[in-house]
Design a protein around this motif. Structure first.
Motif, PDB file in Angstrom:
ATOM      1  N   UNK A   1     -24.576 -10.313  36.741  1.00  0.00           N
ATOM      2  CA  UNK A   1     -23.946 -11.112  37.792  1.00  0.00           C
ATOM      3  C   UNK A   1     -22.476 -10.741  37.939  1.00  0.00           C
ATOM      4  N   UNK A   2     -21.794 -10.527  36.806  1.00  0.00           N
ATOM      5  CA  UNK A   2     -20.382 -10.149  36.866  1.00  0.00           C
ATOM      6  C   UNK A   2     -20.174  -8.760  37.434  1.00  0.00           C
TER       7      UNK A   2
ATOM      8  N   UNK B   1     -19.125  -8.273  43.385  1.00  0.00           N
ATOM      9  CA  UNK B   1     -18.465  -7.826  44.616  1.00  0.00           C
ATOM     10  C   UNK B   1     -19.421  -7.271  45.643  1.00  0.00           C
ATOM     11  N   UNK B   2     -20.689  -7.066  45.269  1.00  0.00           N
ATOM     12  CA  UNK B   2     -21.684  -6.530  46.202  1.00  0.00           C
ATOM     13  C   UNK B   2     -22.455  -7.695  46.810  1.00  0.00           C
TER      14      UNK B   2
ATOM     15  N   UNK C   1     -22.496   8.896  41.993  1.00  0.00           N
ATOM     16  CA  UNK C   1     -21.156   9.049  42.563  1.00  0.00           C
ATOM     17  C   UNK C   1     -20.279   7.882  42.123  1.00  0.00           C
ATOM     18  N   UNK C   2     -19.000   8.187  41.870  1.00  0.00           N
ATOM     19  CA  UNK C   2     -18.052   7.123  41.534  1.00  0.00           C
ATOM     20  C   UNK C   2     -17.597   6.448  42.828  1.00  0.00           C
ATOM     21  N   UNK C   3     -17.877   5.148  42.939  1.00  0.00           N
ATOM     22  CA  UNK C   3     -17.519   4.388  44.148  1.00  0.00           C
ATOM     23  C   UNK C   3     -16.081   3.907  44.001  1.00  0.00           C
ATOM     24  N   UNK C   4     -15.249   4.277  44.969  1.00  0.00           N
ATOM     25  CA  UNK C   4     -13.817   3.978  44.861  1.00  0.00           C
ATOM     26  C   UNK C   4     -13.508   2.497  45.040  1.00  0.00           C
TER      27      UNK C   4
ATOM     28  N   UNK D   1     -18.248  -1.242  42.996  1.00  0.00           N
ATOM     29  CA  UNK D   1     -18.626  -0.419  41.840  1.00  0.00           C
ATOM     30  C   UNK D   1     -18.974  -1.322  40.664  1.00  0.00           C
ATOM     31  N   UNK D   2     -20.195  -1.162  40.115  1.00  0.00           N
ATOM     32  CA  UNK D   2     -20.607  -1.972  38.958  1.00  0.00           C
ATOM     33  C   UNK D   2     -19.807  -1.618  37.710  1.00  0.00           C
TER      34      UNK D   2
END
Length: 853
Positions: free
Chosen positions: A52-53, A57-58, A127-130, A135-136
């Protein structure tokens, strides 16, 4: 009733040592059960919080609707979505940000040259999500990747591989990629998601190495704008999505991830522990019952006097049950505290053995406390019920008897009932094995077999103890003869005492036989199906690892020492509407390295529209050579394939085979699971292996093994399973041994006068100790022998039922060395259980013992 309670509590305080074994048995069983439930609740809550943490943000996840699930899988394989969809969704009203999420298999190589992880949880790359909210993973050290070859890895993987920021290593995707670590990341505040490893790349590198073609993503992560809730966002997005694409809320996505962990790993793990808790409590039941049966027998005169003074049956029965309830409540409460301690210890132990237990306080729910408490009380009261009823039936005239020794034997009715039950058990078990192979039917037969063993125990104990104790007369003289006669004195008591150990040994033997049979099956599979000289393979179990590069087999084949090198890849598709795993390979070369049994048709020319299937699948799908089958792939394409060949065996080759050319248009992240290598005539195994290892070193250094080594590594997970099983079953065996020790202690008290007379007529303290110890060994030997026979039979039933009920061929193997070790450990434990009662007997004062009534 008040008088019964006072009498029971007074008696309990006066003879509390009699119930020490019962108290300990209940305490251990309840503690194990409590620890399992508390640990399961804590893990579940910790993972819930972590997911959940990490995904807070998603607000929405956009993914393909199409998913193919093959037998044995839960989540299945989804089609990719266009990465450019993220740019379109970012313009939708109510969307604050959208980013493509590209994810695939990627295994890091540690500083020592060995791959990190792979023997269980997945090894992931993406891929690294900026956008830090989408980004998890959160950057904890260093910086994000800015150019090709730079990566961020989770901190747990870096620690395991002894890697740090600035190090250069290899990432197997499965093609080896040289990468430089520029940052370390955490997941939900932890070093990683359990033992899962993650490598974050630039988007261009992720598309290059993890997708079949640029412009595809696994999912699109979407963040809502101010004032837009998740449900509203999903409704808005759905109107802007193609028909083949769907949107779900971030909460639903997090719940799916939690269910993947909780519903699979945690449920399986806690169920596994609960089974052993049940075994421990079942063993405890026999020990508790035996204790109360002996105590009631010793109180025959006392209970008879109570009846003579006016107590009715109900009061005498209630008095015994009150004692049982007092012991049950005290032991169960102590077990609750012990269980919390066990869970706390495991929470600290898991990180030390490589399993990062998510941080957080222990979760102690009402069910985790009330259920073990209730189970402990019910088990103790249920075990004491029959002895209590027997106590209530004591006749007042029994007060005139001198002896209070339980010398009851086995009745003809018991022998008849046990015989009928045993015949029904064997018939049911054989029906589940031979007539209509069924694991369920075999399981019912196994339960009946166990019940018949318990019922027939007193009947068999007399003959068994006579046979097992026969050598004692010659080896130990009078001492050995007395030990044998003491064990024969009460067949029901001997059988009840030995039954607890018998169950523990039977379960140990069952798993030992089943584990050996699984190993024999692995050997049989490799020897029968694998015709190569060496194998290059991925981990034998677990979801981890990146697989082998499809370029590896052609590179090995170019070596002058090599005759053929055949790689086996994996694909998925629906075959006439049912999800199936596909073996992707060179079909013509497949028959040279793998035994396919009898082949109808030809494997030489499958081409781009041909498929080969096993005879079992052909019969199931009603297909034959020349028929057509409709295949649908994860990219949404549907094509008609012609059955070119039907082959007999499928252990390593799989049930469906297509060519690499047929798979290429539909491939996802391509990887092989096995490369079989055959050397040219005259090339030694050592020289050929060195040549293959040189080629493999350039492809991430996968392990190169001979046929025998490959078979052993395939079975390596079985040894780990058995080690865990033995460790868990140790608790049941300890409870059984406590029962033996407690029975002997009560027997010493019961025979105080007799022991004093033996000392008076010349028996030494050493001879008395030896007599009690040998009695313990005889009872233990009876339980161990019965457990070995029972476990061996049930192991055979399980293996044969599994063989008949599945497509795979199981081999039965009886491991003599391991079973001998089990027997020797059982006998040694019996001698150990008799030490304390023997010392107590030897310390008896002779004159006081003779004067005892």
């Amino acid at each position: 009733m008040n008088a019964s309670v006072r009498l029971s509590l007074t008696s309990l305080r006066a003879h509390k040592r009699r119930f020490a074994g019962t108290f300990t048995a209940v305490l251990l069983g309840v503690a194990f059960l409590t620890g399992t439930l508390v640990m399961g609740d804590t893990l579940r809550a910790s993972f819930d919080s972590m997911f959940a943490g990490a995904s807070s943000g998603t607000d929405a996840v956009v993914r393909s609707r199409d998913v193919i699930t093959t037998p044995g899988e839960s989540q299945g394989t989804r089609s990719p979505v266009p990465a450019k969809l993220a740019d379109d969704l970012a313009k939708v009203p109510g969307v604050a940000a959208a980013a493509p999420n590209i994810q695939g298999a990627g295994q890091l190589v540690g500083a020592d040259g060995k791959p990190i992880g792979g023997q269980g949880p997945p090894t992931l790359a993406g891929n690294w999500i900026d956008d830090p909210e989408l980004n998890a993973y959160q950057l904890a050290e260093g910086r994000t990747p800015a150019k090709s070859g730079e990566v961020v890895v989770n901190r747990g993987a870096a620690k395991t591989g002894d890697l740090k920021v600035g190090d250069t290593t290899t990432l197997r995707t499965p093609d080896p990629v040289k990468v430089t670590i520029v940052g370390l990341a955490t997941f939900g505040g932890e070093d990683g998601m359990a033992q899962t490893t993650f490598t974050g790349m630039t988007r261009a590198d992720a598309e290059k190495y993890l997708t079949p073609k640029p412009g595809e993503a696994s999912t699109i992560q979407v963040r809502a704008g101010p004032g837009v809730d998740q449900r509203e966002l999903v409704d808005t997005l759905s109107s802007h999505l193609p028909k083949s694409v769907e949107a779900i809320t971030g909460e639903a996505s997090a719940q799916e991830n939690t269910d993947m962990i909780s519903g699979q790993f945690l449920s399986l793990f806690t169920t596994f522990l609960l089974v052993f808790s049940g075994v421990a409590l079942l063993v405890a039941t026999f020990s508790i019952h035996n204790t109360f049966a002996i105590v009631v027998a010793q109180r025959t005169r006392e209970n008879a006097l109570l009846r003579a003074l006016g107590a009715d049956r109900r009061q005498v029965t209630a008095a015994t049950l009150v004692e049982a309830a007092a012991v049950a409540v005290a032991a169960s409460v102590a077990g609750l505290a012990g269980g919390i301690g066990i869970a706390s210890g495991l929470q600290a132990l898991f990180p030390a053995i490589g399993f990062p237990f998510p941080e957080g306080d222990l979760v102690i729910g009402p069910l985790s406390m009330l259920l073990p408490l209730a189970v402990g009380i019910v088990v103790c009261l249920g075990s004491a019920l029959l002895p209590a009823l027997r106590a209530g039936r004591t006749a007042p005239l029994a007060a005139l008897r001198e002896s209070a020794v339980d010398d009851s034997g086995a009745s003809r009715r018991r022998a008849l009932i046990g015989g009928v039950l045993g015949a029904a058990a064997v018939a049911t078990s054989l029906a589940g094995v031979l007539a209509a192979p069924s694991i369920t039917l075999a399981g019912i037969g196994a339960v009946l077999v166990l019940a018949s063993f318990v019922v027939l125990g007193p009947v068999a104990s007399t003959s068994a103890v006579r046979a097992l104790g026969a050598p004692l007369d010659r080896l130990r003289g009078v001492t050995g003869g007395l030990a044998r006669r003491n064990a024969l004195r009460s067949p029901k008591r001997t059988a009840a005492t030995a039954s607890a150990l018998m169950i523990g040994v039977a379960v140990v033997s069952l798993f030992t036989v089943f584990g050996a049979s699984l190993k024999a099956t692995m050997d049989q599979t490799v020897n029968r199906s694998f015709a190569g000289d060496v194998a290059v393979s991925t981990p034998s179990f677990g979801a981890g690892g990146s697989g082998l590069s499809p370029k590896l087999a052609p590179a090995i084949a170019e070596r002058p020492e090599v005759a053929t090198a055949v790689g086996l890849g994996r694909g998925v598709a629906t075959v006439d509407g049912e999800g199936r795993a596909l073996t992707v390979t060179d079909p013509a070369a497949l028959a040279t390295s793998f035994d396919l049994g009898t082949v109808s048709g030809t494997m030489d020319d499958l081409g781009t529209r041909g498929i080969a299937i096993t005879r079992a699948e052909a019969d199931k799908q009603h297909l034959k050579v020349g028929d057509t089958a409709r295949l649908a792939f994860t990219d949404g394409q549907k094509e008609t394939f012609t059955v070119r060949a039907v082959y007999g065996q499928s252990e390593l080759a799989g049930d469906y085979v297509i060519s690499r050319e047929a798979w290429a248009p539909h491939r996802t992240q391509d990887a092989d699971t096995l490369v079989s290598v055959t050397f040219k005539d005259g090339v030694s195994t050592a020289d050929g292996t060195k040549a293959v290892e040189k080629v493999a070193a350039a492809y991430g250094n996968p392990e190169v093994q001979t046929r025998d080594d490959y078979a052993q590594s395939s079975a390596s997970g079985i040894d780990m399973m058995l080690t865990l099983v033995y460790a868990l079953l140790a608790l049941a065996v300890v409870i059984a041994l406590l029962g033996i020790a407690n029975t002997l202690t009560l027997a010493v008290h019961e025979r105080t006068r007799e022991l004093g007379l033996l000392r008076a007529v010349g028996q030494t303290r050493g001879q008395l100790r030896a007599m009690v110890r040998w009695e313990s060994v005889l009872v233990d030997a009876f339980g161990t022998a019965g457990g070995l026979v029972l476990g061996g039979f049930l192991g055979w039933v399980l293996v044969k039922a599994s063989d008949g009920a599945s497509d795979s061929a199981f081999a039965f193997a009886l491991p003599p060395l391991q079973l001998v070790v089990v027997a020797l450990v059982g006998l040694a434990a019996g001698a150990l259980a008799g030490l304390r009662p023997a010392r107590r007997a030897a310390r008896l004062d002779v004159l006081r013992a003779i004067a005892t009534e």
